[in-house]
Design an enzyme around this catalytic site. Structure first.
Site, PDB file in Angstrom:
ATOM      1  N   ARG A   1      46.283  12.510 -71.186  1.00 41.04           N
ATOM      2  CA  ARG A   1      45.185  12.583 -72.160  1.00 41.04           C
ATOM      3  C   ARG A   1      44.072  13.519 -71.693  1.00 41.04           C
ATOM      4  NH1 ARG A   1      45.741   7.039 -71.784  1.00 41.04           N
ATOM      5  NH2 ARG A   1      46.425   5.956 -73.656  1.00 41.04           N
ATOM      6  N   ILE A   2      43.638  13.342 -70.428  1.00 43.45           N
ATOM      7  CA  ILE A   2      42.488  14.128 -69.952  1.00 43.45           C
ATOM      8  C   ILE A   2      42.878  15.598 -69.794  1.00 43.45           C
ATOM      9  CG2 ILE A   2      40.810  14.430 -68.069  1.00 43.45           C
ATOM     10  CD1 ILE A   2      40.919  11.341 -67.686  1.00 43.45           C
TER      11      ILE A   2
ATOM     12  N   ARG B   1      54.729  15.931 -64.743  1.00 38.62           N
ATOM     13  CA  ARG B   1      56.036  15.308 -64.483  1.00 38.62           C
ATOM     14  C   ARG B   1      57.014  15.640 -65.608  1.00 38.62           C
ATOM     15  NH1 ARG B   1      55.652   9.092 -63.795  1.00 38.62           N
ATOM     16  NH2 ARG B   1      54.104   9.627 -65.336  1.00 38.62           N
TER      17      ARG B   1
ATOM     18  N   ARG C   1      40.838  12.071 -58.543  1.00 37.99           N
ATOM     19  CA  ARG C   1      40.530  11.244 -57.377  1.00 37.99           C
ATOM     20  C   ARG C   1      40.542  12.168 -56.166  1.00 37.99           C
ATOM     21  NH1 ARG C   1      38.854   7.968 -60.312  1.00 37.99           N
ATOM     22  NH2 ARG C   1      39.466   5.793 -60.557  1.00 37.99           N
TER      23      ARG C   1
ATOM     24  N   GLU D   1      34.902   8.249 -50.651  1.00 36.67           N
ATOM     25  CA  GLU D   1      33.619   8.025 -51.337  1.00 36.67           C
ATOM     26  C   GLU D   1      32.926   6.781 -50.800  1.00 36.67           C
ATOM     27  OE1 GLU D   1      34.083   8.074 -55.596  1.00 36.67           O
ATOM     28  OE2 GLU D   1      35.209   9.934 -55.505  1.00 36.67           O
TER      29      GLU D   1
ATOM     30  N   HIS E   1      30.783  11.568 -58.499  1.00 34.73           N
ATOM     31  CA  HIS E   1      31.744  10.826 -59.346  1.00 34.73           C
ATOM     32  C   HIS E   1      31.116  10.464 -60.707  1.00 34.73           C
ATOM     33  CE1 HIS E   1      35.532   8.071 -59.103  1.00 34.73           C
ATOM     34  NE2 HIS E   1      35.301   8.429 -60.350  1.00 34.73           N
TER      35      HIS E   1
ATOM     36  N   GLY F   1      32.317  11.690 -63.746  1.00 34.16           N
ATOM     37  CA  GLY F   1      33.224  12.047 -64.854  1.00 34.16           C
ATOM     38  C   GLY F   1      33.045  11.215 -66.112  1.00 34.16           C
TER      39      GLY F   1
END
Ligand code: DGY
Length: 328
Positions: free
Chosen positions: A160-161, A181, A243, A272, A290, A292
């Site tokens: 999706r992103i 993939r 990540r 983090e 972080h 997003g």
């Protein structure tokens, strides 16, 4: 489990409206001062909660889950990434795990574009210059960045992103390439003018920009390792809103310091909230904490999904965002 009796423990402060609704619906324990839970607090939570609501800042590993009481039936994660939860252990113990997909797609894609613009056009550097009081005015040859229009962007992870990033990139006149993939449908490929690369190594050497948008799993850990980073062209920029662990951060810092890469823009880190000091020393690196999914709308919608998942479960229905089926 009956609705009145469900004990829900949230490990972090959540948006006010979400805390209010959760407290109306369940016997909810809120984290009033929002400090991250210690290991002891997490142990207490898994021994008392019917439903645990953790976030990416909680390490829900196998050792913790082994200490859970039999009452723990569900982990309703506040966030889409579930790499901080030992899914195998949860599954083995019959604990259902859910996440919050969909609602942070657009915000994370916006942030990817913001980082892309920031690092190629030197926005953070320029801002630092103005604030330093050392800016001497416009000049034809200072602070030149790289044009985005006409460049090739390689997206690693076309879920999706990744697709939302591709949609935006196309609007900027960027040619979209991707590795995933599985190849996405022909229809979406056509909509995005996207070119599929089955071989990630091959793709990397041809890109001007690379964005990592894959979830962190065993197979994507250090997907950009030292060998792959070395395949990138020296004028290439790397963006990461996924990540930290998808990139070998130490190798990235070394390759940037050696001048073998044009720049990097990172929203996430391997340890983090620690950030590799080598990255902090580099001017051609944009570093965000972080952010997003950090919009008011996004965080409220994430909370709403958490509530829908818990409520479906305690009402005896199948929560919509079950991870195990999604993994199959
Ligand atoms: C997510 O939802 O995965 C965000 O990165 C915050 O955890």
């Amino acid at each position: 489990m009956s609705l009145e009796k469900a004990v829900v423990v949230a490990t972090r402060g959540l948006p006010k409206a979400i805390e209010v609704r959760m407290s109306e619906l369940f016997r909810t324990s809120l984290n009033k001062d929002d400090s991250p839970f210690s290991r002891e607090q997490l142990i207490e939570a898994v021994q008392t909660a019917d439903v645990l609501v953790p976030t990416v800042t909680d390490n829900i590993d196998a050792a913790l889950l082994k200490q859970a009481g039999p009452q723990l039936k569900m982990i309703a994660n506040f966030g889409v990434g579930v790499n901080h939860i030992d899914l195998e252990e949860a599954r083995a113990r019959g604990i259902l795990v859910t996440n919050t997909p969909g609602v942070l797609t657009e915000d994370t894609a916006d942030m990817t574009m913001a980082l892309l613009l920031s690092v190629t056009r030197r926005l953070a550097e320029g801002e630092r210059l103005v604030r330093s009081g050392e800016w001497n005015g416009w000049a034809p040859t200072t602070m030149l960045g790289a044009r985005l229009w006409g460049k090739r962007l390689g997206i690693i992870g076309m879920g999706r992103i990744g697709q939302a990033v591709a949609r935006r990139a196309k609007g900027f006149g960027i040619a979209v390439h991707y590795h995933n993939r599985n190849q996405i449908s022909e229809e979406i490929e056509q909509e995005l003018d996207a070119t599929y690369w089955d071989d990630l190594d091959q793709m990397l050497g041809h890109m001007d920009l690379v964005s990592v948008n894959t979830p962190l799993t065993a197979s994507t850990h250090h997907i950009l390792n030292a060998e792959r980073l070395a395949l990138l062209q020296p004028h290439c920029f790397v963006i990461n809103t996924s990540r930290g662990e998808v990139i070998d951060e130490e190798a990235l810092a070394d390759i940037l310091a050696a001048g073998k890469l044009a720049g990097a823009a990172l929203d996430v880190y391997e340890k983090e909230p620690e950030v590799n000091p080598k990255l902090i020393d580099l001017n051609n690196v944009v570093l965000l904490p972080h952010l997003g999914s950090a919009t008011v709308e996004g965080r409220v919608q994430m909370g709403e999904r958490v509530i829908i998942n818990i409520k479906s479960f305690v009402d005896g229905h199948r929560p919509p965002d079950r991870i195990f089926e999604a993994m199959l």
